[in-house]
Design a protein around this motif. Structure first.
Motif, PDB file in Angstrom:
ATOM      1  N   ASN A   1      32.872  53.066  25.205  1.00  0.00           N
ATOM      2  CA  ASN A   1      32.264  52.457  26.253  1.00  0.00           C
ATOM      3  C   ASN A   1      32.006  53.586  27.513  1.00  0.00           C
TER       4      ASN A   1
ATOM      5  N   ASP B   1      34.771  57.435  33.823  1.00  0.00           N
ATOM      6  CA  ASP B   1      33.695  57.989  33.671  1.00  0.00           C
ATOM      7  C   ASP B   1      32.573  57.931  34.624  1.00  0.00           C
TER       8      ASP B   1
ATOM      9  N   PHE C   1      36.145  46.435  24.444  1.00  0.00           N
ATOM     10  CA  PHE C   1      36.811  46.493  25.668  1.00  0.00           C
ATOM     11  C   PHE C   1      38.117  45.650  25.402  1.00  0.00           C
TER      12      PHE C   1
END
Ligand code: ADP
Ligand code: MG
Length: 626
Positions: A39, A81, A128
């Motif tokens: 992700n 990220d 997720f």
């Protein structure tokens, strides 16, 4: 908690999915690290692409990377990220609901899949939520690339979550996991490094664990084939396809003309559509100079190749091309043509090299190639070579190609014949192949409902027309002398020609509009009668499918849209007796004629009025019994 904290309930569906993920996938816990890292990588790819088209200013200097930190005293794990991040609304829709939940059956299907094989999970995109396999609580802090206010999402996976504003965030997303007591291992650097090395080598951004880069950032499709091991290819497949299985075929090729292309395509192990999981989404990504332009691209391959996974990279595409303009971009269309043809050529070569392996492919994915023939005129010639069918010349369930059929054709045979039926046995006991057997002419057996549409779309192969044996006016190759003799012998027992003509005329009167005509057959050997289609494009199997789709029945005149003849066998004992019976007992002869018609319809796989047929059948039996 501040006044701004909002508590929300997970969608009912989401809760069920969470439950399944937490409880049934327990044995495959490493998965969650991989899902969160992928992700993060997706978010970075999206940002990289946006920055080419939109020139964002907020946090423009922050490097594109993934940072993983862990604390083996506090038992936490943090994945950060600098990707596109999420706005408050995005946070709500992306992490509070499940996109696929429309069907309501999603959770059940997922539970089924989880029982069968974990490799199916990826197909459901529960990514997720897998965090809750190992997490007591999950906190997501995120700020969108557009610079709007940051937010924090928090949940323990038990039915609800909270969202509140969060200050001081940079662009991107930070996921903080407080580990369950029995999942402490994920707070160890060593464990995380192992998992990243195993699953995430191909992430195209640096992945740092406690400050150390653990992956090599390099696009595998740009490397030379001889340097890449099978293991590397397989790992890449798993990465790009979000897959857990092993690929069964792969094509890695590059070209300079007419376009610069680097492509790496994989055929997966399973056809998820036949496993009852709905339509597959395309699985090939489009890159330009290693920058992801279009994930799961709908443009780079035709729809019927949606089962493929992989990457296509072309330096010739403009880097700042927007996703919307891909669809009718001439260069992309050219790219698609080149890659599609190359892949079909590859399949043909593979079939030549290893037939058994190709048959495995065909059994699982052949349906997609058939879809290609019926929906895409452009590749018909290439696809035709790849089709396989059972035939009267093959043993059991062995299959033949159209080319092999043509190579076996008898002298004087101009056309390629096929006949549809529910099984080999049903076809071989039916009326349509009697003369084929007798004259030893090969005929293909089309056992799938779609097959007749495929062959009808194709029209011809190698200049030879494809003809269904349930069509009228079929001219089989001339008999050899020996056979001609035996036919002459048989015709000695036939009804006289004048009797044939008058019998046919009378039967047509009895059957009325049900048939266009009744004719003496030159093709029947044993059976009394058969139904043939006068419209050259229609076969009985096609009519059956179309009737089923539009709820046509024998009482609906639409069902008779395609005209049929009934052919009768002038040498058959029952037909011969009919001629006499007509003179003796008109009414009973009519019943017999109608029953013959119904029987022939049933052998053609077509609908008859069941009630009327059964009643008539009883009347005939009653008379026999008395
Ligand atoms: P998928 O990745 O298959 O879409 P997931 O459950 O893994 O499904 O993620 C759901 C969605 O949440 C993603 O599609 C994305 O929009 C959003 N998302 C998840 N992680 C991140 C992240 N690190 N940065 C931005 N968005 C994310
Ligand atoms: Mg995901």
């Amino acid at each position: 908690m501040t006044a701004q904290t909002e508590t929300r309930q997970f969608q009912a569906e989401t809760r069920k999915v969470l439950d399944i993920v937490i409880n049934s996938l327990y044995t495959e816990r490493d998965i969650f690290v991989r899902e969160l890292v992928s992700n993060a990588s997706d978010a970075l790819e999206k940002f990289r692409h946006i920055s080419l088209t939109e020139k964002p200013e907020f946090d423009a200097h922050v490097p594109l990377e993934i940072n993983i930190t862990c604390d083996d005293k506090e038992h936490t794990l943090t994945i950060t990220d600098s990707g596109i991040g999420m706005t408050a609304e995005e946070l709500e829709t992306n992490l509070g609901t499940i996109a696929h939940s429309g069907s309501g059956k999603f959770a059940e299907e997922l539970a089924e899949a989880a029982k069968k094989d974990v490799s199916l999970i990826g197909q459901f995109g529960v990514g997720f939520y897998s965090a809750f396999m190992a997490a007591k609580t999950v906190t997501v802090q995120t700020r969108s690339w557009d610079g709007s206010e940051g937010h924090e999402w928090h949940s323990d996976g038990n039915g609800s979550y909270t969202i509140k504003p969060c200050e001081g965030l940079h662009r991107g997303t930070k996921i903080i996991i407080e580990l369950k007591d029995d999942a402490e291992e994920y707070s160890q650097k060593f464990t995380l490094e192992r998992i990243i090395k195993q699953y995430s080598t191909f992430i195209p951004f640096p992945v740092n664990v406690e400050g150390n880069k653990v992956n090599t950032v390099e696009a595998i499709w740009g490397r030379s084939k001889s340097e890449i091991t099978d293991e590397e290819y397989t790992e890449f497949y798993k990465f790009i396809g979000n897959a857990y299985d092993e690929p069964t075929m792969r094509l890695h090729f590059s070209a300079d003309a007419p376009l610069a292309i680097n492509a790496l395509l994989f055929v997966p192990k399973d056809n998820f559509e036949t496993l009852g999981m709905g339509r597959m989404q395309p699985g090939v990504n489009l890159y330009c100079q290693k920058v992801l332009i279009d994930q799961h691209s709908e443009n780079i391959l035709p729809e019927w190749l949606r089962f493929l996974k992989g990457a296509v990279d072309s330096e010739d595409l403009p880097l700042n091309i927007s996703r919307q303009s891909l669809q009718d971009n001439a260069l992309v269309m050219k790219l698609r043509r080149v890659i599609t043809k190359r892949f079909l050529k590859y399949l043909d070569e593979e079939a030549g090299k290893d037939n058994a392996k190709y048959m495995e492919f065909w059994k699982t994915f052949g349906i997609f190639l058939k879809e290609g023939v019926t929906s895409d005129f452009e590749y018909q010639k290439e696809l035709a070579k790849l089709l396989r069918f059972e035939s009267s010349a093959t043993e059991d369930s062995a299959m033949t190609s159209l080319q092999e059929y043509v190579d076996r054709m008898k002298e004087g045979q101009e056309e390629i014949y096929y006949i549809n039926g529910p099984s080999r046995i049903a076809i071989e006991n039916g009326p349509y192949i009697e003369m084929f057997k007798k004259r030893d002419v090969e005929i293909l057996y089309t056992l799938e409902p779609i097959d007749d549409f495929v062959l009808s779309h194709l029209g011809e192969f190698d200049g030879k027309k494809l003809r269904s044996a349930d069509q009228a006016d079929l001219r089989l190759p001339e008999s050899t002398e020996e056979e001609a003799e035996s036919t002459a012998e048989a015709s000695g027992e036939q009804l006289a020609e004048a009797v044939q003509t008058s019998l046919c005329k009378w039967m047509k009167e009895v059957l009325g509009e049900k048939v266009k005509d009744v004719k003496p057959s030159s093709r029947l050997v044993d059976s009394p009668a058969m139904i043939v289609n006068v419209d050259g494009h229609m076969t009985s199997s096609m009519e059956r499918i179309m009737a089923a789709q539009s709820k046509m029945g024998p009482d609906n005149p639409m069902a008779m849209a395609s005209k049929k003849d009934m052919e009768i066998n002038p040498a058959n004992p029952l037909i011969k007796k009919m001629a006499d019976l007509r003179a003796k007992d008109q009414d009973f002869a009519k019943e017999v004629a109608e029953q013959i018609y119904d029987n022939a319809m049933i052998q053609a796989g077509l609908l008859v009025d069941h009630q009327e047929m059964v009643n008539r059948n009883y009347r005939i039996l009653e008379r026999m019994a008395s």
